[in-house]
Design an enzyme around this catalytic site. Structure first.
Site, short mmCIF file in Angstrom:
data_model
loop_
_atom_site.label_atom_id
_atom_site.label_comp_id
_atom_site.label_asym_id
_atom_site.label_seq_id
_atom_site.Cartn_x
_atom_site.Cartn_y
_atom_site.Cartn_z
N ARG A 292 0.82 -1.21 0.00
CA ARG A 292 0.00 0.00 0.00
C ARG A 292 0.85 1.26 0.00
O ARG A 292 0.56 2.23 -0.71
CB ARG A 292 -0.95 -0.02 1.21
CG ARG A 292 -2.11 -0.97 1.01
CD ARG A 292 -2.96 -1.16 2.25
NE ARG A 292 -4.14 -1.97 1.92
CZ ARG A 292 -5.02 -2.41 2.79
NH1 ARG A 292 -4.86 -2.13 4.08
NH2 ARG A 292 -6.06 -3.12 2.41
N TYR A 424 -6.44 -0.75 -6.61
CA TYR A 424 -5.87 -1.99 -6.07
C TYR A 424 -5.15 -1.78 -4.74
O TYR A 424 -4.98 -0.66 -4.28
CB TYR A 424 -5.00 -2.71 -7.08
CG TYR A 424 -3.82 -2.03 -7.73
CD1 TYR A 424 -3.20 -0.90 -7.22
CD2 TYR A 424 -3.30 -2.58 -8.92
CE1 TYR A 424 -2.12 -0.34 -7.84
CE2 TYR A 424 -2.21 -2.01 -9.55
CZ TYR A 424 -1.61 -0.89 -9.01
OH TYR A 424 -0.53 -0.34 -9.64
N GLU A 425 -4.80 -2.91 -4.13
CA GLU A 425 -4.22 -2.96 -2.77
C GLU A 425 -5.15 -2.32 -1.74
O GLU A 425 -4.70 -1.67 -0.80
CB GLU A 425 -2.84 -2.29 -2.74
CG GLU A 425 -1.81 -2.92 -3.66
CD GLU A 425 -1.61 -4.40 -3.41
OE1 GLU A 425 -1.94 -4.88 -2.31
OE2 GLU A 425 -1.13 -5.08 -4.32
N GLY A 426 -6.44 -2.55 -1.90
CA GLY A 426 -7.44 -1.95 -1.03
C GLY A 426 -7.87 -0.62 -1.60
O GLY A 426 -7.08 0.32 -1.66
#
Length: 556
Positions: A292, A424-426
């Site tokens: 992140r 992406y990645e949350g």
């Protein structure tokens, strides 16, 4: 257009925001002396400009290709990746026990920013490996570390992260991939994973997959998920039971193969558990937190690239006359407004990301307060910096005018590439929910409140003090709010907090240096962006009633 890595900007942040000289006083980072740091910054810039940058356009135009389960990267990529590995760049922040150089993560952040700026589609490969190193070091068995970690650290065997399934995206707990014990300490993995970045490629002879799956009788939801290391090539040299069955057609990052992966078509892919059974989410979040922050650097890198190209174009493009001479559009007030906003946002996002990495580094030296602050900063750095990347890339197109909408200039590619980063990645909405749902209450609320207190203690600007006051009041309200009301205000609240931190950090650097660009960026933040953030206080505290005042179908 030419691109130059902003080494001086990076060095100022490492000195005045990260405090890298102080980190070097600790034995954990004893190698990060000033001469070495300078050499790393210069070398990382030279490498990115010389190896990754020339492949940026061809990666977008040619992209990765899949045929019979084999993914072929664009011309030049395999050679550039080998140069990356041979030069030791992958080892920069990794532990010395496994061939790393044990440099601060904040210094590694400069490298990753450079790679993202010069070729984001390529940079995704080493980015995921960095997270895998952390996950295996923290949770892997001694046997797995001995067998695989030095190869991942060197970059010889890149790593991936396998979470998402067709029915399980942000709701990871809905995944159905299975792991059956094989009786010899290994497991047999079966299932399908989608959106797997660099799941298959020809950059290396082996790929190490970290895969989430359920063991027999595991509890439902995230409590029943375990993590497994599943190599493409097994220790005996044979091919594992896994295959790439498709590549996604994407808006951007065409050089990055986004794979559909099938495990266990012929009896089960062999894998080994990482961490305890049903402890997969804890291990995976170690990897995801690293990813992140590095995704935040994607926003920074793309913003820097878009800004430099917009400024160059605006200085070269003439329109109208002033004093009897053709005038560059950079002299037009509205264009200057866009250029100033692009530069200030880029520098603010860089400061926020480097500060977050620096707090993690301080946490490694035993500073628990810094480690907790890093937890608070991670959702801001990921979400706000990637939003900055999109905004700045969009402004870059606007500065170019019609030429920006044409692929010839390359300005459009930056926006296409940047648009995935808030997803992406949350997703950034998940980051905002994490900030108000978990981080406001971290350490009994002291972690967040300490950040506000430091801003109050350090700033010399009344506008920033006013923003910190509103954020403090809003945080008190959100802590007591019902879940829907809390989430309804989470995104504007995250924006406010991010602007506050970025403005605070830029002010510190502007006071400490004579750099005119930093001083201009700081003043722009305080004069324009801080008042904008103040205006979001109403949205952060408005509650959820208006959002649910009509049925969703009414909005069609």
């Amino acid at each position: 257009m030419p691109f130059t890595v902003p080494v001086a900007d990076q060095a100022r942040l490492l000195e005045h925001v990260v405090g890298i000289e102080g980190l070097a006083q600790h034995e954990r980072f004893a190698h990060a002396d000033p001469e070495t740091v300078e050499a790393v910054l210069e070398g990382a810039a030279s490498f990115a400009e010389g190896e990754f940058l020339p492949l940026h356009r061809i990666g977008d135009e040619v992209g990765a290709k899949l045929e019979d389960g084999v993914v072929t990267m664009p011309p030049g990529y395999r050679e550039a990746y080998r140069a990356f590995v041979d030069a030791g760049w992958m080892t920069l922040s990794a532990p010395t026990d496994f061939g790393g150089q044990a440099m601060p993560l904040a210094l590694s952040a400069a490298l990753m920013e450079n790679l993202n700026a010069t070729n984001i589609g390529f940079a995704l490969c080493p980015m995921l490996s960095l997270g895998a190193v952390e996950a295996l070091e923290a949770h892997g068995s001694d046997e797995l570390k001995a067998r695989y970690l030095d190869k991942i650290v060197s970059g010889e065997w890149p790593a991936t992260m396998n979470l998402t399934e067709p029915q399980a995206g942000s709701d990871v707990g809905a995944l159905t991939s299975k792991a059956e014990p094989a009786g010899d300490g290994s497991w047999r993995i079966s299932g399908q994973k989608i959106y797997i970045t660099y799941g298959e490629h020809d950059l290396a002879d082996n790929i190490i997959h970290l895969v989430l799956a359920r063991t027999p009788g595991a509890p439902e939801g995230t409590r029943g998920i375990s993590l497994f290391l599943v190599p493409k090539i097994l220790p005996d040299g044979s091919r594992n039971d896994l295959v790439c069955t498709g590549l996604e057609e994407k808006l951007g990052i065409h050089a990055s193969p986004t794979c559909v992966m099938r495990y266990g078509e012929n009896g089960g892919a062999t894998g080994w558990m990482v961490g305890p059974e049903n402890g997969g989410m804890r291990a995976m979040f170690t990897m995801m937190n690293n990813a992140r922050l590095n995704v935040g650097l994607q926003g920074v890198g793309l913003a820097e690239r878009a800004t430099q190209e917009a400024v160059a174009y605006a200085l070269d493009r003439t329109q109208g006359m002033r004093g009897g001479r053709p005038t560059a559009i950079a002299e037009h007030p509205d264009v200057r407004r866009m250029l100033m906003r692009m530069r200030a946002l880029t520098m603010g996002a860089r400061a926020l990301c480097y500060y977050a990495f620096g707090c993690i580094d301080k946490g490694e030296t035993g500073d628990t307060e810094a480690a907790l602050r890093a937890e608070v900063l991670i959702p801001m750095a990921k979400a706000w910096s990637t939003d900055v990347g999109v905004e700045v890339a969009s402004l870059g197109i606007q500065v170019h005018g019609g030429m920006g909408y044409i692929e010839e200039t390359g300005a459009a590619q930056h926006l296409r590439d940047a648009r995935i980063a808030p997803i992406y990645e949350g997703t950034n909405g998940i980051q905002a929910a994490d900030l108000v749902g978990r981080k406001l209450g971290l350490d009994g609320g002291l972690a967040f409140d300490g950040l506000i207190a430091d801003v109050h203690a350090d700033t010399q600007d009344e506008r920033l003090m006013a923003l910190a006051d509103v954020i403090e009041q809003t945080a008190t309200m959100l802590r007591e709010a019902a879940p829907d009301h809390k989430l309804a205000g989470s995104y504007p609240f995250l924006d406010m907090c991010s602007v506050m931190v970025a403005a605070w950090l830029l002010e510190k650097v502007a006071i400490a240096t004579d750099d005119p660009r930093t001083k201009a960026a700081s003043e722009y933040f305080l004069s324009v962006l801080v008042p904008e953030a103040l205006g979001k206080g109403a949205a952060a505290s408005a509650g959820a009633e208006i959002l649910y005042s009509v049925p969703a179908e009414t909005l069609a």
